[in-house]
Scaffold this active site. Structure first.
Site, PDB file in Angstrom:
ATOM      1  N   LYS A 111       2.486   0.583  -1.350  1.00  0.00           N
ATOM      2  CA  LYS A 111       3.742   0.432  -2.093  1.00  0.00           C
ATOM      3  C   LYS A 111       4.957   0.300  -1.170  1.00  0.00           C
ATOM      4  CE  LYS A 111       2.065   2.583  -6.358  1.00  0.00           C
ATOM      5  NZ  LYS A 111       2.089   1.663  -7.465  1.00  0.00           N
ATOM      6  N   ASP A 159      -3.540  11.083  -1.233  1.00  0.00           N
ATOM      7  CA  ASP A 159      -3.132   9.733  -1.606  1.00  0.00           C
ATOM      8  C   ASP A 159      -1.618   9.733  -1.817  1.00  0.00           C
ATOM      9  OD1 ASP A 159      -2.560   7.325  -2.756  1.00  0.00           O
ATOM     10  OD2 ASP A 159      -4.245   7.331  -4.156  1.00  0.00           O
ATOM     11  N   PHE A 207      -4.787   8.872 -10.248  1.00  0.00           N
ATOM     12  CA  PHE A 207      -4.834   7.410 -10.212  1.00  0.00           C
ATOM     13  C   PHE A 207      -4.866   6.968  -8.757  1.00  0.00           C
ATOM     14  CE2 PHE A 207      -3.365   3.063 -10.191  1.00  0.00           C
ATOM     15  CZ  PHE A 207      -4.047   2.521 -11.268  1.00  0.00           C
TER      16      PHE A 207
END
Ligand code: PLP
Length: 430
Positions: free
Chosen positions: A264, A235, A150
């Protein structure tokens, strides 16, 4: 209805729900109601969220991992306040010291010889930039991602992601992307060719259901990329900044990427901030200005938050805290699995990125609803709805975590009882 500052209980949940139904997204409104989260959040501190009725929730989702420092960490709030009074947004032409400091700091703390950063506003945007840089710097087109991976939902990030449910409605996606099973080094070796610009992987797959690869996988990926002249993009949007028990998850295996993406927790739970960080020789390709840009990216308010966040992560030794609390949590969840071996298939995780895999999706959904009844905020992983993720702020107090775990035990017991007479289950394909 207007709400006086600091007041409680004046905004009615029914009214806000109706606005969600009519103007935000009716499907989302229905899902939130089904889960039992149709209360209105009003304020938050640390791992606690309060609704307008004065109820307190233990936050075990942490804004999908954005709240590693908890809600409203005082140091981040103070840094943002100070910057707000001076200059929140940049002129975009003069030099900005906050941006310069953040890029320097990222070069200092990231592994290997990552040196230059582009600061943006989200994880997907960081991935978009990393993919563009990979194509530009190599002159190649191919991008290899992992099944279940993702990376966000913009077109490039979605093209790199590996769940058909999210991809198919938007086809054709960006050309040149392929996917291999995560954790299979031989499949990766076969997929990487002379036209591969980059391999993009999460060191630990988060939304796939918290999938931890074998110990030799990431170093094999590094070796495969280097041998083929392809770049390794890691990532760390979800795994970065202490979440998995080290500052960056790739450090568990001593592997450094050519490009790293962050977001985040980088905003310290106060501002939206993303970044991609790369080796100096790749950055040469950016010299033609402006091949990549963002009006709001790198704004002083966001950079001030990120700088304070990095300071807090290191000062408060949050990676170590994640490691210790994570071990304790995995132990407790192991006992839960023993109590309900037919319902809880596996518990796994690293640090405070933990997945509880259920035998099927309905059990996970009911367990989340049971947690909502007990005022614990949780959610499933986006690419695998059989898995509930536990991703609380790393600053969560031990007592709060213990309460959340005991609520999970009760919620699972309740879910199992509810489904006891439902008969054999047919799972939807992921
Ligand atoms: N990359 C990873 C590994 C993620 O987990 C996510 C979001 O969950 C993203 C990228 C996308 O980030 P954002 O939602 O900020 O666009």
């Amino acid at each position: 209805m207007k709400r006086a500052p600091g007041s409680r209980g004046i905004v009615s949940a029914a009214e806000v729900f109706e606005k969600y139904r009519a103007h935000v997204n009716p499907g989302l409104a229905a899902l939130v109601k089904f889960m039992g989260f149709d209360a209105v959040e009003e304020s938050a501190q640390g791992a606690i969220v309060r609704d307008t009725e004065g109820n307190e929730y233990i936050d075990c989702l942490g804004g999908f991992g954005a709240l590693s420092l908890g809600h409203r960490h005082p140091k981040v709030v103070a840094a943002v306040r100070e910057q707000l009074e001076r200059m929140p947004l940049s002129s975009k032409i003069l030099l900005n010291d906050r941006l310069a400091d953040l890029c320097q700091r990222l070069a200092e703390i990231t592994p290997g010889d990552l040196q230059y950063s582009f600061i943006c506003n989200s994880g997907a945007e960081a991935v978009e930039g990393a993919l563009k840089l990979a194509r530009l710097a190599t002159g190649r087109r191919g991008i290899v991602g992992a099944v279940g991976g993702f990376h966000g939902k913009t077109m490039g990030a979605l093209s790199a992601s590996g769940r058909d449910l999210y991809r198919k409605p938007f086809a054709p996606l960006v050309p040149g992307f392929s996917h291999v099973p995560f954790g299979d080094a031989e499949a990766l070796r076969e997929a990487v060719s002379g036209d591969t610009a980059a391999v993009i992987l999460e060191p630990i797959q988060g939304e796939a259901g918290v999938v931890i690869p074998a110990d030799d996988y990431l170093s094999a990926a590094r070796e495969i990329c280097s041998a083929a002249g392809a770049l390794l993009v890691l990532d760390e949007v979800q795994t970065g900044l202490g979440r998995t028990g080290s500052l960056f998850a790739c450090e568990h295996w001593g592997v450094a990427p050519d490009i790293m993406t962050l977001a985040k927790a980088l905003g310290g739970g106060v501002m939206p901030v993303g970044a991609f960080v790369a080796r100096a020789e790749l950055w040469d390709a950016w010299r033609v200005n402006p091949l990549h840009s963002s009006t709001f990216g790198g704004n002083p308010l966001a950079c001030a938050a990120a700088l304070a966040a990095l300071e807090v992560v290191i000062e408060e030794r949050l990676p170590q805290r994640a490691r210790e609390l994570g071990q304790h949590t995995l132990h407790a969840l192991g006992e839960l699995r023993q109590r309900f071996p037919d319902a809880v298939v596996e518990v796994r995780g690293r640090g405070l990125l933990i997945g509880v895999e259920f035998a099927h999706e309905d059990l996970a959904g009911l367990a989340i609803a049971g947690l909502a009844q007990r005022r614990v905020i949780a959610a499933y992983t986006l690419n695998n709805p059989r898995v509930i993720r536990l991703e609380p702020p790393l600053v969560i107090e031990e007592g709060q975590l213990a309460r959340a775990l005991s609520a999970l035990g009760e919620a699972v017991e309740q879910a199992v009882a509810l489904l006891a007479d439902a008969g054999p289950y047919q799972d939807e394909p992921l």
